[in-house]
Write a protein that holds these residues in place. Sequence first.
Motif, PDB file in Angstrom:
ATOM      1  N   ARG A 221      -3.998   0.772 -12.955  1.00 21.65           N
ATOM      2  CA  ARG A 221      -2.858  -0.140 -12.864  1.00 21.65           C
ATOM      3  C   ARG A 221      -1.542   0.604 -13.048  1.00 21.65           C
ATOM      4  O   ARG A 221      -0.570   0.374 -12.308  1.00 21.65           O
ATOM      5  CB  ARG A 221      -3.015  -1.231 -13.927  1.00 21.65           C
ATOM      6  CG  ARG A 221      -1.903  -2.262 -13.959  1.00 21.65           C
ATOM      7  CD  ARG A 221      -1.887  -3.103 -12.699  1.00 21.65           C
ATOM      8  NE  ARG A 221      -0.800  -4.046 -12.737  1.00 21.65           N
ATOM      9  CZ  ARG A 221      -0.905  -5.276 -13.234  1.00 21.65           C
ATOM     10  NH1 ARG A 221      -2.072  -5.694 -13.726  1.00 21.65           N
ATOM     11  NH2 ARG A 221       0.121  -6.094 -13.192  1.00 21.65           N
ATOM     12  N   LYS A 222      -1.523   1.519 -14.016  1.00 20.43           N
ATOM     13  CA  LYS A 222      -0.320   2.298 -14.265  1.00 20.43           C
ATOM     14  C   LYS A 222       0.017   3.184 -13.073  1.00 20.43           C
ATOM     15  O   LYS A 222       1.188   3.304 -12.674  1.00 20.43           O
ATOM     16  CB  LYS A 222      -0.510   3.158 -15.520  1.00 20.43           C
ATOM     17  CG  LYS A 222       0.720   3.951 -15.942  1.00 20.43           C
ATOM     18  CD  LYS A 222       1.858   3.037 -16.364  1.00 20.43           C
ATOM     19  CE  LYS A 222       3.037   3.834 -16.877  1.00 20.43           C
ATOM     20  NZ  LYS A 222       4.162   2.966 -17.261  1.00 20.43           N
TER      21      LYS A 222
ATOM     22  N   MET B 140      -0.782   2.630  -9.973  1.00 20.43           N
ATOM     23  CA  MET B 140      -0.295   1.773  -8.892  1.00 20.43           C
ATOM     24  C   MET B 140       1.152   1.349  -9.132  1.00 20.43           C
ATOM     25  O   MET B 140       1.958   1.310  -8.197  1.00 20.43           O
ATOM     26  CB  MET B 140      -1.191   0.536  -8.767  1.00 20.43           C
ATOM     27  CG  MET B 140      -2.582   0.837  -8.232  1.00 20.43           C
ATOM     28  SD  MET B 140      -3.628  -0.644  -8.183  1.00 20.43           S
ATOM     29  CE  MET B 140      -2.712  -1.669  -7.023  1.00 20.43           C
ATOM     30  N   ASP B 141       1.482   1.039 -10.406  1.00 23.30           N
ATOM     31  CA  ASP B 141       2.855   0.655 -10.733  1.00 23.30           C
ATOM     32  C   ASP B 141       3.830   1.796 -10.458  1.00 23.30           C
ATOM     33  O   ASP B 141       4.925   1.569  -9.931  1.00 23.30           O
ATOM     34  CB  ASP B 141       2.950   0.243 -12.208  1.00 23.30           C
ATOM     35  CG  ASP B 141       2.284  -1.094 -12.483  1.00 23.30           C
ATOM     36  OD1 ASP B 141       2.024  -1.831 -11.510  1.00 23.30           O
ATOM     37  OD2 ASP B 141       2.018  -1.389 -13.670  1.00 23.30           O
ATOM     38  N   ILE B 142       3.426   3.021 -10.828  1.00 27.95           N
ATOM     39  CA  ILE B 142       4.271   4.190 -10.588  1.00 27.95           C
ATOM     40  C   ILE B 142       4.467   4.406  -9.088  1.00 27.95           C
ATOM     41  O   ILE B 142       5.581   4.672  -8.618  1.00 27.95           O
ATOM     42  CB  ILE B 142       3.664   5.444 -11.239  1.00 27.95           C
ATOM     43  CG1 ILE B 142       3.713   5.312 -12.771  1.00 27.95           C
ATOM     44  CG2 ILE B 142       4.398   6.694 -10.792  1.00 27.95           C
ATOM     45  CD1 ILE B 142       2.960   6.400 -13.506  1.00 27.95           C
ATOM     46  N   LYS B 143       3.378   4.257  -8.336  1.00 28.26           N
ATOM     47  CA  LYS B 143       3.441   4.422  -6.885  1.00 28.26           C
ATOM     48  C   LYS B 143       4.355   3.368  -6.257  1.00 28.26           C
ATOM     49  O   LYS B 143       5.186   3.676  -5.396  1.00 28.26           O
ATOM     50  CB  LYS B 143       2.036   4.319  -6.299  1.00 28.26           C
ATOM     51  CG  LYS B 143       1.987   4.502  -4.780  1.00 28.26           C
ATOM     52  CD  LYS B 143       0.567   4.378  -4.266  1.00 28.26           C
ATOM     53  CE  LYS B 143       0.527   4.510  -2.742  1.00 28.26           C
ATOM     54  NZ  LYS B 143      -0.866   4.361  -2.220  1.00 28.26           N
ATOM     55  N   ASN B 144       4.194   2.103  -6.711  1.00 30.88           N
ATOM     56  CA  ASN B 144       5.027   1.014  -6.167  1.00 30.88           C
ATOM     57  C   ASN B 144       6.497   1.212  -6.529  1.00 30.88           C
ATOM     58  O   ASN B 144       7.386   0.936  -5.711  1.00 30.88           O
ATOM     59  CB  ASN B 144       4.549  -0.335  -6.702  1.00 30.88           C
ATOM     60  CG  ASN B 144       3.234  -0.771  -6.088  1.00 30.88           C
ATOM     61  OD1 ASN B 144       2.852  -0.305  -5.008  1.00 30.88           O
ATOM     62  ND2 ASN B 144       2.520  -1.655  -6.770  1.00 30.88           N
ATOM     63  N   ARG B 145       6.751   1.697  -7.757  1.00 29.72           N
ATOM     64  CA  ARG B 145       8.122   1.924  -8.173  1.00 29.72           C
ATOM     65  C   ARG B 145       8.783   2.988  -7.314  1.00 29.72           C
ATOM     66  O   ARG B 145       9.973   2.869  -6.950  1.00 29.72           O
ATOM     67  CB  ARG B 145       8.148   2.339  -9.648  1.00 29.72           C
ATOM     68  CG  ARG B 145       9.514   2.382 -10.289  1.00 29.72           C
ATOM     69  CD  ARG B 145      10.145   1.009 -10.324  1.00 29.72           C
ATOM     70  NE  ARG B 145      11.435   0.986  -9.667  1.00 29.72           N
ATOM     71  CZ  ARG B 145      12.130  -0.097  -9.451  1.00 29.72           C
ATOM     72  NH1 ARG B 145      11.667  -1.271  -9.817  1.00 29.72           N
ATOM     73  NH2 ARG B 145      13.297  -0.051  -8.846  1.00 29.72           N
TER      74      ARG B 145
ATOM     75  N   LEU C 180       7.450  -5.155  -1.486  1.00 32.23           N
ATOM     76  CA  LEU C 180       8.212  -4.075  -2.128  1.00 32.23           C
ATOM     77  C   LEU C 180       9.604  -3.953  -1.519  1.00 32.23           C
ATOM     78  O   LEU C 180      10.581  -3.678  -2.241  1.00 32.23           O
ATOM     79  CB  LEU C 180       7.459  -2.749  -2.000  1.00 32.23           C
ATOM     80  CG  LEU C 180       6.094  -2.665  -2.700  1.00 32.23           C
ATOM     81  CD1 LEU C 180       5.507  -1.273  -2.536  1.00 32.23           C
ATOM     82  CD2 LEU C 180       6.213  -3.020  -4.180  1.00 32.23           C
TER      83      LEU C 180
END
Length: 345
Positions: free
Chosen positions: A30-31, A33-38, A71
């Motif tokens: 999850r982390k 994915m969050d970093i990638k999305n950010r 996004l």
Amino acid sequence: MLKNELYYLTILTITILGILLVLLIYLIIRKAMDIKNRKRIEQFIEKYHSILFTMLMEGGYSRGLNPKSVLEQIAIEELLSRFSKILEGEDEKTRLTELASMYLLERYRKKLKSKRWSQRMNTLYHIEDFKLNLLMDDIYLLTKKKKLSHAELIHSLRILALFQHEFLFNLLTTHYQNFSEFEYRTILIRLKQQQFEQFILHFHKGSQPLQKAVLDVISIKKELNYLPFLENIFSVYKGEIRLRALKALSMVGHVKNSEPYLELLYSSKWEERMVAAKLIGSLKEVKGISRLIELLHDQTWWVRSQAGQAICQFPNGHQILREVLETSKDPFAKDMAWEWLHKGV
């Protein structure tokens, strides 16, 4: 027996460790994915920044701005949110609302129906910042939901006030009569004169907290056209409402006839003496000076302080205070005169 207990304990330990391992893996994924999305959002922000800025400053639209993913919408939302805090021109603010309507309207319409409280609240904040009045009916329907939190309800009503919704008066006088004075005030302060007039015309229908809020809003606006209304409320009502009307008159700083208010300087209620002193100071009514000097000797500190401030508002106010300081035998009056001589207004 001991072997069985150790066996079950081992199984339990392994099970717990397995669950913790699965949770750890989930959090890591999850982390990541969050970093990638950010990173993707930041890329879109960099890509759209100059395009959006040009559209806001010069108007028009661009084919280069065509968000297809969530996004991209988040990137546009963040950019518009940044711009909303720095834009000053009315044309630019209007364009910002138009752009938010074009790219984010449907996204917000769906989020208002979300089961997550945080998403609904964040959406309300964005709707307010971007002034998306096209969602006014959606917000009105939101206020009708039974499971709506109190914070959501107040914020929704504040937005409806910002958009001058035609049914707001009915909502506040019929459906929501248990708000605090402060909550009513944060809603009413956003109304323009036409909408606010409904609360003036039907003042008697409101709950006491709503009535107090109406009078406080008039105190803040300080508009002279409310003078007849305030004087009528002062003459008809009693208690706290009468006192609030008196306070509003002191903020407006004008009355048709000062005589009834001069009499209040002798009221047995210290609250009335205090607010009356404030009003006489605002009016600069010379007839009240002698009594204001007497009120510097009042037993209540608030009355003495307000009397000192009121005297300061007269052209010869400092001279009067110096005379009190030099001649009075009352240490409290002397202290108050000294304080306002050095504080001023």
